[in-house]
Design a protein around this motif. Structure first.
Motif, mmCIF file in Angstrom:
data_model
loop_
_atom_site.group_PDB
_atom_site.id
_atom_site.type_symbol
_atom_site.label_atom_id
_atom_site.label_comp_id
_atom_site.label_asym_id
_atom_site.label_seq_id
_atom_site.Cartn_x
_atom_site.Cartn_y
_atom_site.Cartn_z
ATOM 1 N N ASN A 117 0.842 -1.195 0.000
ATOM 2 C CA ASN A 117 0.000 0.000 0.000
ATOM 3 C C ASN A 117 0.881 1.251 0.000
ATOM 4 O O ASN A 117 1.662 1.475 0.920
ATOM 5 N N ALA A 118 0.748 2.054 -1.041
ATOM 6 C CA ALA A 118 1.585 3.243 -1.170
ATOM 7 C C ALA A 118 1.407 4.208 0.002
ATOM 8 O O ALA A 118 2.356 4.899 0.393
ATOM 9 N N LEU A 119 0.215 4.249 0.577
ATOM 10 C CA LEU A 119 -0.026 5.147 1.707
ATOM 11 C C LEU A 119 0.824 4.760 2.916
ATOM 12 O O LEU A 119 1.189 5.622 3.728
ATOM 13 N N ASP A 120 1.158 3.483 3.013
ATOM 14 C CA ASP A 120 2.026 3.018 4.100
ATOM 15 C C ASP A 120 3.497 3.129 3.734
ATOM 16 O O ASP A 120 4.350 3.376 4.600
ATOM 17 N N ILE A 121 3.808 2.926 2.465
ATOM 18 C CA ILE A 121 5.207 2.863 2.025
ATOM 19 C C ILE A 121 5.839 4.241 1.865
ATOM 20 O O ILE A 121 6.995 4.450 2.249
ATOM 21 N N ILE A 122 5.097 5.200 1.331
ATOM 22 C CA ILE A 122 5.671 6.527 1.056
ATOM 23 C C ILE A 122 6.323 7.154 2.290
ATOM 24 O O ILE A 122 7.440 7.673 2.207
ATOM 25 N N PRO A 123 5.680 7.113 3.467
ATOM 26 C CA PRO A 123 6.320 7.732 4.639
ATOM 27 C C PRO A 123 7.629 7.062 5.055
ATOM 28 O O PRO A 123 8.433 7.668 5.779
ATOM 29 N N THR A 124 7.866 5.829 4.605
ATOM 30 C CA THR A 124 9.097 5.127 4.985
ATOM 31 C C THR A 124 10.270 5.451 4.060
ATOM 32 O O THR A 124 11.406 5.089 4.366
ATOM 33 N N ILE A 125 10.011 6.120 2.944
ATOM 34 C CA ILE A 125 11.081 6.472 2.004
ATOM 35 C C ILE A 125 11.680 7.802 2.438
ATOM 36 O O ILE A 125 10.984 8.816 2.513
ATOM 37 N N GLU A 126 12.944 7.811 2.701
ATOM 38 C CA GLU A 126 13.582 8.997 3.282
ATOM 39 C C GLU A 126 13.944 10.052 2.246
ATOM 40 O O GLU A 126 14.157 11.212 2.595
#
Length: 213
Positions: A117-126
């Motif tokens: 889920n992009a909504l979960d993954i995006i915040p983890t990309i620095e």
């Protein structure tokens, strides 16, 4: 969806750069093996994405909605030699096909696949991004925007696909049609947000270019 008369559309395509052989191969395999192959960016739009990326020459790219990897490879054409492209898709069944063509390409060490889920993954990309391409579930376009706007570098560009939604954006809205409702809200947001400069291009199903001021 083509908004131009077929004769004019064909002329435009015939007088634009042709796609590289690896993308022709990927396109053929997508049409042969994958459901809903019309979701593929296609040769003409792919050349548009490639040209925009080359003009920006981004170091960091985010793509939301990988599908079979065609548009990611187009965007990678303009990436800096030390650049990184993050691409996200929730369909794990497509991961192997994406990987196959990413590994065949000259960008194999620069593309990072994310499945989920992009909504979960995006915040983890620095990383902060110079270029973002949004081409996923329309009902989350506003949510995606709100996640990425603070992760954009000054002068960065957000590309948003399918913003004309087969012309539904100018038709009477069906109250049950969540995708069109969100796209109407999203298109207004891009046009009115003071942090952006936006132009909507009637290319295929609509492509918006938004530049961070």
């Amino acid at each position: 969806m083509h908004f131009l008369p077929e004769e004019i559309d064909n002329y435009v395509v015939n007088h634009s750069q042709q796609e590289p052989s690896i993308l022709k191969e990927l396109g053929r395999e997508t049409w042969q093996k994958v459901l809903n192959p019309r979701m593929l960016s296609g040769a003409f739009q792919g050349r548009v994405l490639s040209m925009i990326s080359k003009l920006i020459n981004p170091r960091s790219i985010l793509e939301i909605g990988t599908y079979t990897g065609y548009s990611a490879l187009c965007l990678a054409e303009g990436m800096q030699k030390n650049g990184i492209l993050h691409t996200i898709d929730k369909n794990e069944e497509l991961e192997e096909l994406q990987y196959k063509y990413f590994q065949k390409s000259e960008y194999k060490d620069q593309i990072i696949q994310h499945v989920g889920n992009a909504l979960d993954i995006i915040p983890t990309i620095e990383d902060k991004f110079d270029l973002v391409f949004i081409d996923a579930d329309k009902s989350n376009y506003v949510n995606y925007f709100n996640l990425i706007i603070h992760k954009m570098n000054p002068g960065g560009v957000i590309l948003s696909d399918n913003v004309l939604w087969s012309g539904k954006v100018v038709e009477t809205l069906d109250p049950k049609d969540k995708d069109t409702k969100v796209l109407l809200e999203y298109n207004t947001l891009l046009n009115e947000d003071p942090r952006l400069e936006t132009v909507l291009l009637p290319i295929r199903d609509g492509l918006t270019i938004s530049r961070i001021k």
